[in-house]
Design a protein around this motif. Structure first.
Motif, PDB file in Angstrom:
ATOM      1  N   SER A  43       0.792  -1.133   0.158  1.00 40.78           N
ATOM      2  CA  SER A  43      -0.117  -0.015   0.033  1.00 40.78           C
ATOM      3  C   SER A  43       0.819   1.032   0.002  1.00 40.78           C
ATOM      4  CB  SER A  43      -0.942  -0.165   1.193  1.00 40.78           C
ATOM      5  OG  SER A  43       0.000  -0.066   2.597  1.00 40.78           O
ATOM      6  N   ILE A  44       1.892   1.233   0.511  1.00 39.62           N
ATOM      7  CA  ILE A  44       3.035   2.181   0.675  1.00 39.62           C
ATOM      8  C   ILE A  44       3.335   2.522  -0.683  1.00 39.62           C
ATOM      9  CG2 ILE A  44       5.266   3.226   1.485  1.00 39.62           C
ATOM     10  CD1 ILE A  44       4.641   1.485   4.105  1.00 39.62           C
ATOM     11  N   VAL A  45       3.759   1.710  -1.697  1.00 36.90           N
ATOM     12  CA  VAL A  45       4.487   2.146  -2.752  1.00 36.90           C
ATOM     13  C   VAL A  45       3.483   1.894  -4.043  1.00 36.90           C
ATOM     14  CG1 VAL A  45       6.599   1.451  -1.816  1.00 36.90           C
ATOM     15  CG2 VAL A  45       5.368  -0.296  -2.967  1.00 36.90           C
ATOM     16  N   LEU A  46       2.286   1.568  -3.696  1.00 36.83           N
ATOM     17  CA  LEU A  46       1.207   1.097  -4.773  1.00 36.83           C
ATOM     18  C   LEU A  46       1.220   2.343  -5.860  1.00 36.83           C
ATOM     19  CD1 LEU A  46      -1.172  -0.280  -5.952  1.00 36.83           C
ATOM     20  CD2 LEU A  46      -2.477   0.751  -4.623  1.00 36.83           C
ATOM     21  N   ARG A  47       1.078   3.558  -5.462  1.00 33.09           N
ATOM     22  CA  ARG A  47       0.946   4.668  -6.763  1.00 33.09           C
ATOM     23  C   ARG A  47       2.140   4.869  -7.572  1.00 33.09           C
ATOM     24  NH1 ARG A  47      -0.633  11.067  -5.866  1.00 33.09           N
ATOM     25  NH2 ARG A  47      -0.199  11.640  -7.899  1.00 33.09           N
ATOM     26  N   PRO A  48       3.637   4.845  -6.998  1.00 37.74           N
ATOM     27  CA  PRO A  48       4.626   5.059  -7.748  1.00 37.74           C
ATOM     28  C   PRO A  48       4.756   3.571  -8.555  1.00 37.74           C
ATOM     29  CG  PRO A  48       5.297   4.639  -5.706  1.00 37.74           C
ATOM     30  CD  PRO A  48       3.840   5.020  -5.425  1.00 37.74           C
ATOM     31  N   ALA A  49       4.324   2.298  -8.023  1.00 36.59           N
ATOM     32  CA  ALA A  49       4.556   1.278  -8.934  1.00 36.59           C
ATOM     33  C   ALA A  49       3.456   1.015  -9.783  1.00 36.59           C
ATOM     34  CB  ALA A  49       4.231  -0.072  -7.671  1.00 36.59           C
ATOM     35  N   LEU A  50       2.431   1.573  -9.797  1.00 38.63           N
ATOM     36  CA  LEU A  50       1.206   1.351 -10.870  1.00 38.63           C
ATOM     37  C   LEU A  50       1.669   2.632 -12.003  1.00 38.63           C
ATOM     38  CD1 LEU A  50      -1.871   0.316  -8.938  1.00 38.63           C
ATOM     39  CD2 LEU A  50      -0.389  -0.973 -10.623  1.00 38.63           C
ATOM     40  N   THR A  51       2.149   3.634 -11.415  1.00 41.87           N
ATOM     41  CA  THR A  51       2.642   4.733 -12.557  1.00 41.87           C
ATOM     42  C   THR A  51       3.422   4.428 -13.395  1.00 41.87           C
ATOM     43  OG1 THR A  51       2.011   6.580 -10.724  1.00 41.87           O
ATOM     44  CG2 THR A  51       3.497   7.026 -12.554  1.00 41.87           C
ATOM     45  N   GLU A  52       4.555   3.520 -12.798  1.00 36.50           N
ATOM     46  CA  GLU A  52       5.356   2.862 -13.611  1.00 36.50           C
ATOM     47  C   GLU A  52       4.729   1.792 -14.843  1.00 36.50           C
ATOM     48  OE1 GLU A  52       9.548   0.349 -13.626  1.00 36.50           O
ATOM     49  OE2 GLU A  52       9.212   2.110 -12.099  1.00 36.50           O
ATOM     50  N   LEU A  53       4.300   1.010 -14.025  1.00 32.66           N
ATOM     51  CA  LEU A  53       3.820  -0.285 -14.730  1.00 32.66           C
ATOM     52  C   LEU A  53       2.748  -0.065 -15.831  1.00 32.66           C
ATOM     53  CD1 LEU A  53       3.747  -2.968 -11.717  1.00 32.66           C
ATOM     54  CD2 LEU A  53       5.605  -2.559 -13.413  1.00 32.66           C
ATOM     55  N   LEU A  54       1.896   0.961 -15.451  1.00 31.00           N
ATOM     56  CA  LEU A  54       0.753   1.070 -16.374  1.00 31.00           C
ATOM     57  C   LEU A  54       1.197   1.865 -17.483  1.00 31.00           C
ATOM     58  CD1 LEU A  54      -2.264   1.914 -13.837  1.00 31.00           C
ATOM     59  CD2 LEU A  54      -1.938   0.020 -15.411  1.00 31.00           C
ATOM     60  N   GLY A  55       2.496   2.603 -17.627  1.00 31.49           N
ATOM     61  CA  GLY A  55       3.229   3.291 -18.674  1.00 31.49           C
ATOM     62  C   GLY A  55       2.630   4.803 -18.947  1.00 31.49           C
ATOM     63  N   GLY A  56       3.027   5.392 -19.405  1.00 34.24           N
ATOM     64  CA  GLY A  56       2.584   6.941 -19.833  1.00 34.24           C
ATOM     65  C   GLY A  56       2.310   7.724 -18.779  1.00 34.24           C
ATOM     66  N   ASN A  57       1.081   8.255 -18.491  1.00 32.42           N
ATOM     67  CA  ASN A  57       0.837   9.010 -17.557  1.00 32.42           C
ATOM     68  C   ASN A  57      -0.628   8.711 -17.062  1.00 32.42           C
ATOM     69  OD1 ASN A  57       0.840  11.138 -15.500  1.00 32.42           O
ATOM     70  ND2 ASN A  57       0.023  12.614 -16.780  1.00 32.42           N
ATOM     71  N   PRO A  58      -0.532   7.686 -16.265  1.00 32.34           N
ATOM     72  CA  PRO A  58      -2.014   7.004 -15.799  1.00 32.34           C
ATOM     73  C   PRO A  58      -2.638   8.204 -15.085  1.00 32.34           C
ATOM     74  CG  PRO A  58      -0.475   6.081 -14.730  1.00 32.34           C
ATOM     75  CD  PRO A  58       0.366   6.828 -15.722  1.00 32.34           C
ATOM     76  N   SER A  59      -4.145   8.145 -15.371  1.00 30.31           N
ATOM     77  CA  SER A  59      -4.996   8.961 -14.250  1.00 30.31           C
ATOM     78  C   SER A  59      -5.143   8.230 -13.048  1.00 30.31           C
ATOM     79  CB  SER A  59      -6.302   9.043 -14.995  1.00 30.31           C
ATOM     80  OG  SER A  59      -6.867   7.909 -14.913  1.00 30.31           O
ATOM     81  N   MET A  60      -5.517   9.019 -12.180  1.00 25.96           N
ATOM     82  CA  MET A  60      -5.873   8.470 -10.655  1.00 25.96           C
ATOM     83  C   MET A  60      -6.970   7.482 -10.531  1.00 25.96           C
ATOM     84  SD  MET A  60      -3.583   9.684  -8.665  1.00 25.96           S
ATOM     85  CE  MET A  60      -4.408   9.178  -7.172  1.00 25.96           C
TER      86      MET A  60
END
Length: 441
Positions: A43-60
């Protein structure tokens, strides 16, 4: 082979404990603390992890959708891991199963750091969740049997504080390793595997499980087996619904269900509710963050004391009375916070007391549930009551969300969900008192 008896290798404090018992306590407490740490790192690193794994600039919205699915996957892994490892522990032993669960959650937490897509992250998270769910479910009967005659309730209650300390450890790990990237945070999850060295060197199966294993082996060699032996050899999950165990299974499930439903919404919405209360005092946006952070810490610290003192109170007034006391405290404090206060003024004073009750009652899962069942089904029974409760309560956020829509606010829905603590009180009126009873063999 070391004994779990009280009189051997005693240490000065607490009086009568053996080196074996201290080793079991340390390994199970540390395993639970690091288990909670590993599970919380996500839960602590969810946002940075998904920002990278989803690619580009994913929305919230994208991050929230994918993150929600991955969270559900992890929780399902936790629930099914408890079922699976509980059954395994009743067949191959507590110590070997505990080692296997710790190895799995350590390795697959670290593997999440190698994920190259959300799918890979989800797969690693599910498998890691299997180990996470298994560790505590196996550790509880191991502790109960190692301390069967000595300070059982007290040490089981203190052991449960490991989950609360796990959150503190997770925050420390993130501060230390987070600057190097989210992948390195997951790599630290391999650290709990070091506990395997202690398990290999200092732990054997409790005497009670060894007796069960010997009885199984003897029963299989005799032919024809009598009716009692045939029942003893039946598939363990089926035995939970035998004439001997089904009433205890019902009581245990009702107890677990009530406590889990009562806390589920609090965990999700308490920060949001605090934010709303602060807005009434004119504290909004970033200015509210320190207040909410401090409030959640106060809630958590109260929980640590609630966990630790549960066993002492249970030894003084009985298991059922203690569980009823904790649930009444949950109801009184929860309804006061959600319905009785109009602003944030008294929240800092009431949150630690609320945490004491709503979190601390989970020591009852470790103290009371093992005392309801005999050794040969104990781990499966604890896993069934807890795991089934978790699966049922996974609908809690949906129900609570519908309540928010109906009432137009979070506090009313949270108050209604808190009232499910009444189920645990009903369970105690139906269940038997086990304070003076020896741990069933």
């Amino acid at each position: 082979m070391q004994s779990t008896g009280v009189g051997e290798a005693s240490l000065s404090f607490p009086r009568g404990l053996t080196r074996y018992q201290w080793t079991v306590f340390f390994v199970v407490w540390a395993g639970w603390a690091l288990d909670a740490t590993d599970f919380g790192l996500y839960s602590i690193v969810l946002r940075p992890a998904l920002t990278e794994l989803l690619g580009g600039n994913p929305s919230m919205a994208d991050i929230g959708r994918v993150g929600g699915i991955l969270s559900m996957v992890g929780l399902l892994g936790w629930a099914f891991g408890g079922f699976l490892f509980g059954m395994i522990a009743d067949y191959i032993g507590r110590v070997r199963t505990l080692a296997l669960s710790i190895l799995i959650y350590s390795v697959f937490t670290a593997c999440q750091g190698f994920a190259e897509s959300p799918l890979q992250l989800g797969v690693f998270r599910f498998i890691g969740g299997l180990g996470t769910g298994g560790e505590l479910i196996v550790g509880i009967p191991l502790m109960a049997e190692a301390f069967a005659e000595t300070y059982r309730a007290r040490f089981l209650g203190v052991m449960m504080t490991g989950g609360a300390f796990g959150s503190l450890i997770g925050g420390w790990v993130y501060g230390l390793v987070g600057p190097y990237g989210w992948r390195w945070v997951f790599f630290v999850g391999l650290a709990p595997a070091l506990l395997l060295a202690f398990i290999r060197r200092g732990m054997v199966e409790p005497e009670r499980f060894r007796a069960v294993r010997e009885r199984r082996q003897a029963a299989r060699t005799r032919s024809p087996a009598n009716e009692e032996e045939r029942e003893f050899l039946r598939f363990v999950p089926v035995q939970l619904f035998s004439r001997q165990n089904r009433y205890s299974t019902m009581v245990g499930l009702l107890f677990a269900l009530g406590t889990l439903l009562a806390i589920w919404t609090t965990v999700i919405w308490l920060p949001t509710i605090q934010t709303q209360m602060l807005e009434k005092d004119g504290i909004t946006g970033g200015a509210a963050i320190p207040y909410v952070s401090r409030g959640m810490m106060l809630w958590g610290f109260g929980g640590i004391f609630g966990y630790a003192l549960f066993g002492f109170i249970a030894d003084a007034i009985g298991r059922r009375a203690t569980i009823i006391l904790y649930n009444l405290g949950t109801l009184a404090l929860g309804l006061t916070l959600y319905l009785g206060l109009s602003d944030y003024t008294y929240y800092p004073y009431l949150l630690p007391i609320y945490g004491f009750f709503v979190l601390g009652v989970f020591s009852g899962h470790a103290v009371y549930l093992p005392e309801l069942f005999p050794t040969h089904v104990r781990a499966t029974a604890v896993s069934f009551c807890n795991g089934t409760g978790r699966i049922i309560t996974s609908t809690g956020p949906l129900i609570a969300g519908l309540l928010v829509g109906y009432f137009g606010g979070f506090t009313q829905g949270a108050a209604i969900m808190t009232c499910f603590a009444l189920l645990s009180i009903v369970a105690m009126f139906l269940g038997r008192e086990t304070k003076e009873d020896p741990l069933p063999r």
